[in-house]
Design a protein around this motif. Structure first.
Motif, PDB file in Angstrom:
ATOM      1  N   THR A  83      -8.736  18.291  14.243  1.00 53.47           N
ATOM      2  CA  THR A  83      -8.141  16.976  14.006  1.00 53.47           C
ATOM      3  C   THR A  83      -6.843  17.101  13.223  1.00 53.47           C
ATOM      4  O   THR A  83      -6.765  17.831  12.238  1.00 53.47           O
ATOM      5  CB  THR A  83      -9.132  16.079  13.244  1.00 53.47           C
ATOM      6  OG1 THR A  83     -10.374  16.100  13.944  1.00 53.47           O
ATOM      7  CG2 THR A  83      -8.623  14.650  13.166  1.00 53.47           C
ATOM      8  N   HIS A  84      -5.857  16.364  13.685  1.00 59.02           N
ATOM      9  CA  HIS A  84      -4.547  16.337  13.019  1.00 59.02           C
ATOM     10  C   HIS A  84      -4.288  14.927  12.524  1.00 59.02           C
ATOM     11  O   HIS A  84      -4.523  13.957  13.248  1.00 59.02           O
ATOM     12  CB  HIS A  84      -3.467  16.756  14.026  1.00 59.02           C
ATOM     13  CG  HIS A  84      -2.072  16.471  13.574  1.00 59.02           C
ATOM     14  ND1 HIS A  84      -1.533  17.008  12.421  1.00 59.02           N
ATOM     15  CD2 HIS A  84      -1.082  15.705  14.116  1.00 59.02           C
ATOM     16  CE1 HIS A  84      -0.288  16.582  12.283  1.00 59.02           C
ATOM     17  NE2 HIS A  84       0.011  15.790  13.291  1.00 59.02           N
ATOM     18  N   LEU A  85      -3.796  14.824  11.303  1.00 55.69           N
ATOM     19  CA  LEU A  85      -3.380  13.523  10.785  1.00 55.69           C
ATOM     20  C   LEU A  85      -1.877  13.399  10.998  1.00 55.69           C
ATOM     21  O   LEU A  85      -1.077  14.004  10.278  1.00 55.69           O
ATOM     22  CB  LEU A  85      -3.758  13.385   9.308  1.00 55.69           C
ATOM     23  CG  LEU A  85      -3.308  12.084   8.640  1.00 55.69           C
ATOM     24  CD1 LEU A  85      -3.814  10.855   9.386  1.00 55.69           C
ATOM     25  CD2 LEU A  85      -3.791  12.056   7.198  1.00 55.69           C
ATOM     26  N   HIS A  86      -1.535  12.641  12.016  1.00 48.60           N
ATOM     27  CA  HIS A  86      -0.157  12.551  12.503  1.00 48.60           C
ATOM     28  C   HIS A  86       0.729  11.789  11.514  1.00 48.60           C
ATOM     29  O   HIS A  86       0.451  10.639  11.184  1.00 48.60           O
ATOM     30  CB  HIS A  86      -0.151  11.853  13.863  1.00 48.60           C
ATOM     31  CG  HIS A  86       1.197  11.693  14.464  1.00 48.60           C
ATOM     32  ND1 HIS A  86       1.552  12.227  15.677  1.00 48.60           N
ATOM     33  CD2 HIS A  86       2.303  11.049  14.009  1.00 48.60           C
ATOM     34  CE1 HIS A  86       2.807  11.927  15.944  1.00 48.60           C
ATOM     35  NE2 HIS A  86       3.287  11.207  14.947  1.00 48.60           N
ATOM     36  N   GLY A  87       1.796  12.482  11.066  1.00 46.26           N
ATOM     37  CA  GLY A  87       2.749  11.845  10.154  1.00 46.26           C
ATOM     38  C   GLY A  87       2.498  12.157   8.700  1.00 46.26           C
ATOM     39  O   GLY A  87       3.242  11.710   7.832  1.00 46.26           O
ATOM     40  N   SER A  88       1.450  12.932   8.443  1.00 46.68           N
ATOM     41  CA  SER A  88       1.098  13.173   7.041  1.00 46.68           C
ATOM     42  C   SER A  88       1.772  14.422   6.502  1.00 46.68           C
ATOM     43  O   SER A  88       2.047  15.374   7.223  1.00 46.68           O
ATOM     44  CB  SER A  88      -0.410  13.316   6.886  1.00 46.68           C
ATOM     45  OG  SER A  88      -0.824  14.566   7.373  1.00 46.68           O
ATOM     46  N   ILE A 101       9.817  13.383  20.653  1.00 48.49           N
ATOM     47  CA  ILE A 101       9.674  14.640  19.918  1.00 48.49           C
ATOM     48  C   ILE A 101       9.115  14.376  18.517  1.00 48.49           C
ATOM     49  O   ILE A 101       9.594  13.497  17.793  1.00 48.49           O
ATOM     50  CB  ILE A 101      11.040  15.371  19.836  1.00 48.49           C
ATOM     51  CG1 ILE A 101      11.545  15.695  21.250  1.00 48.49           C
ATOM     52  CG2 ILE A 101      10.917  16.632  18.981  1.00 48.49           C
ATOM     53  CD1 ILE A 101      10.677  16.648  22.066  1.00 48.49           C
ATOM     54  N   HIS A 102       8.121  15.153  18.181  1.00 47.09           N
ATOM     55  CA  HIS A 102       7.399  14.986  16.912  1.00 47.09           C
ATOM     56  C   HIS A 102       7.431  16.283  16.123  1.00 47.09           C
ATOM     57  O   HIS A 102       7.224  17.355  16.681  1.00 47.09           O
ATOM     58  CB  HIS A 102       5.950  14.588  17.230  1.00 47.09           C
ATOM     59  CG  HIS A 102       5.032  14.633  16.048  1.00 47.09           C
ATOM     60  ND1 HIS A 102       5.339  14.054  14.831  1.00 47.09           N
ATOM     61  CD2 HIS A 102       3.795  15.171  15.895  1.00 47.09           C
ATOM     62  CE1 HIS A 102       4.331  14.247  13.997  1.00 47.09           C
ATOM     63  NE2 HIS A 102       3.380  14.926  14.613  1.00 47.09           N
ATOM     64  N   ILE A 103       7.702  16.178  14.827  1.00 48.74           N
ATOM     65  CA  ILE A 103       7.684  17.340  13.935  1.00 48.74           C
ATOM     66  C   ILE A 103       6.601  17.110  12.886  1.00 48.74           C
ATOM     67  O   ILE A 103       6.555  16.039  12.266  1.00 48.74           O
ATOM     68  CB  ILE A 103       9.057  17.546  13.244  1.00 48.74           C
ATOM     69  CG1 ILE A 103      10.193  17.572  14.281  1.00 48.74           C
ATOM     70  CG2 ILE A 103       9.045  18.830  12.406  1.00 48.74           C
ATOM     71  CD1 ILE A 103      11.597  17.667  13.672  1.00 48.74           C
ATOM     72  N   HIS A 104       5.742  18.090  12.703  1.00 50.12           N
ATOM     73  CA  HIS A 104       4.688  17.967  11.686  1.00 50.12           C
ATOM     74  C   HIS A 104       5.282  18.120  10.272  1.00 50.12           C
ATOM     75  O   HIS A 104       6.427  18.527  10.116  1.00 50.12           O
ATOM     76  CB  HIS A 104       3.625  19.045  11.910  1.00 50.12           C
ATOM     77  CG  HIS A 104       2.689  18.738  13.039  1.00 50.12           C
ATOM     78  ND1 HIS A 104       1.354  19.064  13.022  1.00 50.12           N
ATOM     79  CD2 HIS A 104       2.882  18.122  14.238  1.00 50.12           C
ATOM     80  CE1 HIS A 104       0.783  18.689  14.149  1.00 50.12           C
ATOM     81  NE2 HIS A 104       1.686  18.115  14.916  1.00 50.12           N
ATOM     82  N   LEU A 105       4.457  17.801   9.297  1.00 50.69           N
ATOM     83  CA  LEU A 105       4.734  17.952   7.856  1.00 50.69           C
ATOM     84  C   LEU A 105       5.704  16.950   7.268  1.00 50.69           C
ATOM     85  O   LEU A 105       5.492  16.447   6.176  1.00 50.69           O
ATOM     86  CB  LEU A 105       5.225  19.381   7.520  1.00 50.69           C
ATOM     87  CG  LEU A 105       5.674  19.603   6.047  1.00 50.69           C
ATOM     88  CD1 LEU A 105       4.486  19.470   5.096  1.00 50.69           C
ATOM     89  CD2 LEU A 105       6.327  20.963   5.875  1.00 50.69           C
TER      90      LEU A 105
HETATM   91 CU    CU Z   1       1.654  15.180  13.952  1.00 50.51          CU
END
Ligand code: CU
Ligand code: C2O
Ligand code: CU
Length: 511
Positions: free
Chosen positions: A103-108, A419-423
């Protein structure tokens, strides 16, 4: 083709809020079980077999305060067979256990060991774990500003199928400053997770096991380059209605679809007052007649129904002038302004919302030119890549902790990629069009217009951004507060799985 389901016959569900199991000295501890279950998605549809968090689709909403860290144990209690067609050749997943989740918490802003790295997957009961498995209990610091996030599955090579099966939910961080604004709240603040799905007559989810114009040498099943469902669901119901009072409401809208983007508008002609984007409140409220929402983007809006007592207002999706008349996805949700006003509406649409320091003032360490490119695989299927590299190629993006970088996303494919960048949360600097035909001829980038500032509603914090075809989209970000391995990718899940995702590593200051 799905059965022709009547629109606006089911009430909009509101996801329940997850309760912590216990309080610990490092914050509230939650448990979430991923399970297989059936849920009724429409009055005339038999219950649909789904996968969800705590037997719900969407999963329960996690609602936290800024500065209060939490822990979540995301437990995989799923069966060993998938309910959707897996292409075993994508990342050689046929050599892996069929059902894997992470599970990934998107935007966190989360440490790498809790970020849900695609290869940190695990099976039911952790019987098997992926090569980069980290820990059972994830920690979310919640130090970032108030915002609407969402959690979803991110397992390597099968994210599109796990999310389509139902593994997604909302996550809200609240801060004091936002509270002081007197926005519509309580029952007048409503999360809306919009997704598209297709159904078989027996109510089961339909997802293609071959592309439309499949050549006969393809793997069976084969991944598809895009997926558009013919039915729209909000909060887990097909084309629901929502009874509202003649007053202001706040809607936290998420596009949780695999591929589909939406152009939202209200058929009453009234505007949305957009107050927030992916990373929380904007600087100023923006009046929007129409809002584009790419997969994984969030828009936080206020809609004022006070002039529409007794009327119906439909949240529509503009399909454009060439839309197929059979296409039913031009409708999303019906508001019925049928409830009496229970008390005077004292909430406001503030003009000024929040301070957003411009990252453009920072000293920029690195500018990365990154191409979004299309190629074909050994079977002749489209293979979309970031900078011509596959997931397994060595890491090339290594921002140094605490430094600011500009990522210049040059889209030489024929369509938009979110396009999405984590962290991190980034800011959009600008977009600039170039001649794609010319590029295809000789590889030269010839600009065809001047630099365009981002739209007013893109001038806040973002973690996912539309990078349109034949344009260079520039974003700026400060890579902090953690070092370690993260990912960036296209959020069209059919692209992300194959192979439009890349690792990046935030390295130490003196590395
Ligand atoms: Cu994400
Ligand atoms: Cu919404 Cu990498 O994810
Ligand atoms: Cu894409």
């Amino acid at each position: 083709m799905s059965p022709k389901l009547e629109k606006f016959v089911d009430r909009l569900p509101i996801m329940n809020t997850l309760r912590p199991r216990r309080k610990t000295k490092s914050g509230n501890y939650y448990e979430v079980r991923m399970e297989e279950f059936r849920q009724k998605l429409h009055r005339d549809l038999r219950p649909t077999l789904l996968w969800g968090y705590n037997r719900q689709f969407p999963g329960p909403t996690i609602d936290v305060k800024q500065g209060e860290p939490i822990q979540v144990n995301w437990m995989n209690n799923l069966p060993s067979r998938h309910i959707l067609p897996i292409d075993g050749t994508v990342h050689n997943v046929d050599e892996l256990p069929e059902v894997r989740t992470v599970t990934h918490l998107h935007g966190s802003e989360t440490k790498p060991d809790s970020d849900g790295y695609p290869e940190a997957w695990y099976t039911n009961g952790y019987r098997e774990v992926g090569p980069t498995f980290t820990r059972k209990v994830y920690e979310y610091p919640n130090h970032q500003r108030g915002c609407t996030l969402w959690y979803h599955d991110h397992a390597m090579g099968i994210t599109r199928l796990n999310v389509y099966a139902g593994l997604a939910g909302m996550y809200i961080i609240r801060d004091k400053q936002e509270k002081a604004l007197n926005l519509p709240n309580g029952q007048y603040e409503v999360p809306l997770m919009i997704v598209d799905r297709s159904f078989n007559d027996d109510g089961s989810l339909a997802y293609p096991d071959q592309p439309d114009d499949a050549a006969d040498n393809l793997p069976d099943p084969s991944i598809v380059p895009a997926f558009l469902g013919d039915t729209i669901l909000v909060n887990g119901k097909v084309w629901p209605f929502f009874e509202v009072e003649p007053r202001k409401y706040r809607f936290r809208i998420l596009n949780g679809s695999n591929t589909r983007d939406y152009q939202l508008f209200l058929d009453s002609g009234q505007p949305f007052y957009q107050i927030g984007s992916d990373g929380g409140l904007l600087r100023k409220t923006v009046k929007m007649e129409r809002i584009g929402v790419e997969p994984a983007e969030r828009v936080d809006v206020i809609i004022d129904f006070s002039q529409f007592e007794g009327k119906e207002v439909i949240l529509k999706n503009d399909l454009g002038p060439d839309a197929d008349p059979e296409d039913r996805t031009g409708d999303v949700l019906q508001f019925r302004v049928s409830k009496p006003l229970t008390k005077k509406d004292t909430s406001v649409v503030p003009r000024y919302l929040s301070e957003i320091p411009s990252l453009n003032q920072n000293n920029v360490k690195t500018i990365r030119n990154l191409k979004l490119v299309g190629s074909t695989d050994e079977y002749g299927r489209p293979l979309l890549l970031l900078d011509n590299k596959k997931w397994h190629d060595p890491v090339t993006e290594k921002p140094r902790l605490g430094t600011t970088e500009i990522w210049s996303l040059m889209n030489v494919t024929g369509f938009t990629h979110p396009i999405h960048i984590h962290l991190i949360q980034f800011q959009v600097l600008d977009r600039r069009p170039f001649d794609l035909d010319r590029y295809n001829e000789d590889g030269q980038i010839i600009y065809t217009g001047s630099v365009q500032a981002p739209a007013l509603n893109e001038r806040g914090w973002k973690d996912t951004i539309a990078a349109p075809s034949a344009q260079v989209t520039r974003v700026i970000a400060r890579f902090a507060p953690y070092t370690g391995d993260y990912v960036w990718h296209c959020h069209i899940l059919e692209h992300e799985d194959y192979d439009m995702m890349r690792p990046f590593t935030v390295i130490d200051k003196d590395e």
